[in-house]
Design an enzyme around this catalytic site. Structure first.
Site, PDB file in Angstrom:
ATOM      1  N   GLU A  11      52.059   7.855  -0.465  1.00 19.46           N
ATOM      2  CA  GLU A  11      51.444   6.449  -0.021  1.00 19.46           C
ATOM      3  C   GLU A  11      52.491   5.254  -0.255  1.00 19.46           C
ATOM      4  OE1 GLU A  11      50.264   8.306  -2.890  1.00 19.46           O
ATOM      5  OE2 GLU A  11      49.848   6.915  -4.424  1.00 19.46           O
ATOM      6  N   ASN A  12      53.672   5.527  -0.374  1.00 22.32           N
ATOM      7  CA  ASN A  12      54.599   4.489  -0.469  1.00 22.32           C
ATOM      8  C   ASN A  12      54.197   3.426   0.448  1.00 22.32           C
ATOM      9  OD1 ASN A  12      56.578   6.425  -1.862  1.00 22.32           O
ATOM     10  ND2 ASN A  12      56.509   7.264   0.453  1.00 22.32           N
ATOM     11  N   GLU A  56      46.123   8.677   2.533  1.00 24.07           N
ATOM     12  CA  GLU A  56      47.257   7.777   2.044  1.00 24.07           C
ATOM     13  C   GLU A  56      47.345   6.212   2.631  1.00 24.07           C
ATOM     14  OE1 GLU A  56      49.337   9.468   0.087  1.00 24.07           O
ATOM     15  OE2 GLU A  56      48.433  11.460   0.734  1.00 24.07           O
ATOM     16  N   HIS A 115      45.136   4.486   0.354  1.00 23.04           N
ATOM     17  CA  HIS A 115      46.021   4.250  -0.982  1.00 23.04           C
ATOM     18  C   HIS A 115      46.311   2.694  -1.097  1.00 23.04           C
ATOM     19  CE1 HIS A 115      45.896   7.450  -3.709  1.00 23.04           C
ATOM     20  NE2 HIS A 115      46.352   8.127  -3.020  1.00 23.04           N
ATOM     21  N   GLU A 175      43.813   8.282  -7.696  1.00 28.34           N
ATOM     22  CA  GLU A 175      43.407   9.376  -6.883  1.00 28.34           C
ATOM     23  C   GLU A 175      41.946   9.833  -6.489  1.00 28.34           C
ATOM     24  OE1 GLU A 175      45.478  10.462  -5.170  1.00 28.34           O
ATOM     25  OE2 GLU A 175      47.563   9.916  -5.929  1.00 28.34           O
TER      26      GLU A 175
END
Ligand code: B3K
Ligand code: ZN
Length: 881
Positions: free
Chosen positions: A271-272, A305, A308, A327
């Site tokens: 998830e950058n 993702e 996030h 998470e």
């Protein structure tokens, strides 16, 4: 040489770091073997910290080329640089100073797939959990939030595309065919969310207009020629963005959102911030190459993702012990998303099946740990089903306990109060206490205490007084390092079901708090008395799987049959039938072990027929109802002295008995569910295919009866139907001509498509029986296989060891021997991959003595091997302990 220090990290040792890094600028000069990274870190001493406190930055295998402090070369005696750390023992007196750190990396030889590496000639990064320290020296911990500016320079031909987090700021040409791009991410973030991608990729683009009217440019990057296969992922992304606005009031916050698919990746995706990097398996899909399960996974992981961005990125974790904070919560959110996009009942059943097959064995074995662990040796080994799936269940329980409205208020407060912070599980619980006024301290044990609670339940009906009595006793089994357990708050959804299947009302209840169909268990034992219940009701328990517990219910089988036929709650209907199937399988196993023929009540077959034909139920639901518990599920239910061959036989015989009872009905239904019209991956169409394929499996059970499957394989117009037919042919008649022919034709058709070849490996790795050990060994030499690609390894070796009970647990230990060799080989290059594979033996103690001894030898063989990674050593040592 590896340097496993054996160091253990403990939650109670957390303390804030002495220094902060408010801004970070990175300059990458990319080349496959010698990439230069120049990091400029603004360092700030935290208030109250002594001026002579040393600054210690983390590294991992780094080579320092240059160090400057405030623009001047650091004197040789001012610092010490090892591959593992950079220590500046006497930093400048000023509270703020600047460090310039130059390191050199070799991305092309980085096969661990952590830090900066190359996948198919594309430069990419993976920094969670501790990969950033493989790029530069840093305070590589999640509570150090920094604003990043990143300049990337590369050969323009090799890497026309240069991406990093945040918003694009500048691009330009350089001499010698090189070019550069500058990215700036205005949101302070921890180093684990840093990302860079550079390479030559195809793109599909789109635009998303947020609720407040901002326009976001969306891009998905894939291998050239595969762009069309990314359209489903793009659609899922846009649906995720809208859903998060509608359900959680969360808007996207940057000008661009990019996703890049790479083929070498240790897990699903990452998830950058603003630049999600994906395993291409979870981006690429079309009807010819992806199954309905692939489509559903893509939708869920794209959503996960993306979600996030708020739960993980805007609010991150104070330390890695808090991993579930991002998470578990994000899995809860993606579960809700899929439930809204698809069918809630079907989704819930699928979740519970996954929880039981992945998390329950973990919680009941040597690797058990609390949702929030208290210690770790290697954090990468804690990206587990417990942290993710049980973590999601804990959030779901908060929702159940507080109700939808207060839950949402709590989430709103969480975002408001902690935006831009690195938070803890305590912070998360506190917002719910604040909005509800409830005390969640007993509930908090779900985070702190490992093990699956058990509820022992007995009921009786007192006709004279119109009372129904329910006795419930809770217990939590001991787990490693936790022998004594405290009593938990367990929200148990229930109903008293009357003759017509409807829930019946009662006039009063004593012995526990009961609200909105939920019993709140808080004590060891509750004697609950429902009054105003003249007829004996049937108790429907743990509706919707409101708590992740096991139940030991003294219930008459006819009650279970009744619920399976009539419970108005569809989840509970499924659960009742599943319990009946499991009980029948366990009984059959015991008879087989005792040298007797198993017997199955004809009611089971009849009931299967009822589910199959009930057109008021969705096809996807009927498919799930007809799917027998897996071999590992049955093993878990039996608990000890497991003989996988006997389990396999029990399951086969039950399947045959169900098929025998329903041959005509299943055949007609199979024919009536034929595909009509163009392929669509939507849930309803997928559900029809799922039902049809479950029926095909039943219809192919008689020895020699694979003509239907042959026909389906030949006529299939989509991958779901084709792969199912192939699996049936390969599993029912291993080595037969039809099986060989189908495998060969599939291989010819997809030889150049690695993701589809993974299915081919998987199908062969899961062929039941002893011969599969040799077959899998041979397949490791297949040209499409590579020990360095995690998808290949998981498809072949992972499937063999974690989804093929009879072959892997071959009594002579040959399966284990092969496994040891493969795990050690993987460990040489990719410790995370090896450690994950090694968990396949976590339930070794429940095997019968012969296999147990051989499994132990296998674990010892790994433990005694030279030069193990910390990752693998941690898993084997805990498994053996
Ligand atoms: N956060 C990553 C997992 C990173 C795993 C590191 N070993 C993907 C996810 O859960 O969304
Ligand atoms: Zn996640």
């Amino acid at each position: 040489m590896r340097t496993d220090t054996g160091q253990i990290f403990r939650l109670e040792d957390y303390r804030p770091s002495d220094y902060l890094i408010p801004t970070t600028s990175l300059d990458f000069r990319l080349s496959p073997d010698r990439t230069r990274v120049i990091a400029e870190l603004a360092i700030e001493r935290r208030k109250g910290v002594a001026g002579d406190a040393p600054l210690v930055l983390d590294g991992d295998g780094l080579a320092l080329k240059r160090l400057e402090i405030d623009g001047r070369a650091a004197a040789a005696n001012a610092y010490e640089a090892t591959p593992e750390r950079l220590t500046i023992s006497k930093p400048p007196k000023a509270t703020r100073f600047r460090l310039t750190i130059e390191t050199e990396l070799g991305p092309a030889t980085n096969l661990a797939l952590m830090g900066l590496y190359r996948s198919n000639n594309v430069y990419c990064t993976q920094c969670e959990a501790e990969g950033f320290r493989r790029i530069t020296y840093f305070l590589d911990r999640p509570d150090i939030l920094s604003v990043y500016t990143v300049r990337i320079e590369a050969d323009a031909k090799e890497a026309p595309l240069l991406l990093s987090n945040g918003n694009p700021r500048e691009t330009g040409k350089l001499e010698g065919g090189r070019h550069y791009a500058v990215w700036h991410d205005p949101f302070p973030k921890p180093s684990y969310l840093f990302a860079l991608v550079a390479g030559d990729l195809g793109r599909i683009g789109d635009t998303f207009v947020t609720a407040s009217g901002r326009s976001v440019e969306l891009g998905i990057y894939v291998e050239h020629g595969k762009e069309a296969r990314a359209t489903y992922a793009m659609d899922a992304l846009k649906r995720s963005m809208r859903w998060d606005e509608e359900k959680f009031g969360r808007e996207y916050d940057l000008e661009v959102f990019n996703i890049v698919a790479v083929s070498d990746f240790n897990m699903g995706a990452m998830e950058n911030k603003g630049l999600n990097i994906f395993n291409d398996k979870y981006v690429l899909a079309d009807s010819d190459t992806a199954t309905d399960a692939d489509f559903a996974n893509i939708e869920a992981i794209i959503a996960h993702e993306y979600f996030h961005n708020w739960t993980g990125n805007r609010i991150t974790c104070r330390d890695w012990f808090q991993l579930c904070l991002k998470e578990g919560l994000t899995v809860y959110r993606d579960h809700e998303f899929s439930a809204d996009q698809r069918s809630r009942a079907v989704k819930r059943i699928a979740e519970v099946r996954t929880l039981k097959s992945h998390q329950f064995p973990e919680d009941q074995g040597p690797l058990a740990h609390p949702v929030r662990p208290r210690r770790y040796r290697e954090i990468n080994n804690f990206y587990t089903a417990t942290v993710y799936e049980k973590g999601a269940e804990v959030v779901r329980m908060i929702h159940t306990i507080l109700g939808a409205e207060i839950f949402r208020k709590g989430m709103d407060l969480y975002f408001e109060r902690h935006d831009g912070e690195a938070a803890t599980v305590e912070d998360f619980l506190k917002v719910f206490e604040d909005v509800s006024g409830s005390d969640l301290s007993q509930f908090a044990l779900w985070y702190h205490q490992a093990g699956t609670p058990n509820l022992a339940i007995t009921t009786s009906h007192d006709a004279k007084n119109s009372e129904f009595l329910v006795e419930i006793e809770q217990s939590v089994p001991p787990t490693p390092a936790e022998s004594r357990k405290r009593l938990m708050h367990i929200p148990l959804a229930f109903a008293l079901v009357g003759k017509n299947g409807g829930d019946i009302a009662y006039t009063g209840v004593e012995g526990a708090t009961v609200e909105n169909g939920v019993i709140h268990l808080r004590k060891r034992r509750h004697n609950i008395r429902f009054s105003g219940v003249p007829g004996r009701p049937v108790l429907s328990l743990n509706r919707g799987f409101s708590a992740p517990v096991t139940l030991s219910v003294e219930q008459r089988p006819e009650d279970q049959y009744f619920l399976a036929r009539h419970d108005s709650d569809t989840f509970s209907r499924w659960q009742a039938f599943n319990t009946l199937l499991t009980d029948a399988l366990v009984a059959a196993f015991r008879r087989i072990r005792g040298g007797k023929e198993p017997e199955f009540a004809s009611d089971i077959g009849d009931l299967a027929g009822v589910f199959a034909a009930d057109s008021t139920l969705e096809p996807a639901y009927r498919a799930l109802a007809l799917t027998l518990p897996g071999e590992a599920d049955i093993a878990r239910e039996i608990g000890a002295n497991i003989d996988p061959d006997a389990i396999f036989t029990a399951r086969e015989l039950l399947a045959r008995s169900i098929a025998d009872t329903n041959v005509g009905r299943f055949g007609e239904l199979y024919a009536s569910l034929r595909n009509e019209g163009a392929f669509s991956p939507d849930a309803a169409s997928a559900g029809r295919r799922a039902l049809r394929n479950v029926l095909l499996d039943y219809l192919s059970l008689k020895p020699g009866d694979v003509t239907l499957a042959e026909g389906q394989f030949a006529d299939a117009t989509n991958m779901t139907d084709r792969a199912t037919a192939l699996a049936i042919l390969a599993h029912r008649q291993p080595g037969s001509e039809p099986a060989k022919a189908a495998l060969a034709s599939f291989e010819r058709r997809y030889a150049s498509d690695p993701l589809v070849m993974d299915k081919w490996f998987q199908i062969q790795a899961s062929v039941p029986g002893a011969a599969t050990v040799e077959a899998v060994k041979a397949l490791t030499r297949h040209p499409a296989f590579s020990m360095n690609n995690p998808n290949r390894v998981r498809s072949l070796i992972g499937t063999f060891s974690s989804a093929n009970q009879t072959a892997f647990h071959r009594p002579d230990g040959a399966g284990y021997d092969f496994f040891v060799e493969a795990v050690l080989k993987a460990d040489g290059d990719n410790p995370q991959l090896a450690a994950r594979l090694a968990t396949a033996l976590r339930s070794w103690r429940s095997l019968e003595p012969g296999r147990q001894g051989k499994a132990r030898e296998a674990l010892l063989a790994i433990a005694n091997a030279k030069d193990l990674s910390t990752d693998l050593r941690d898993i084997v040592e805990r498994t053996l302990a």
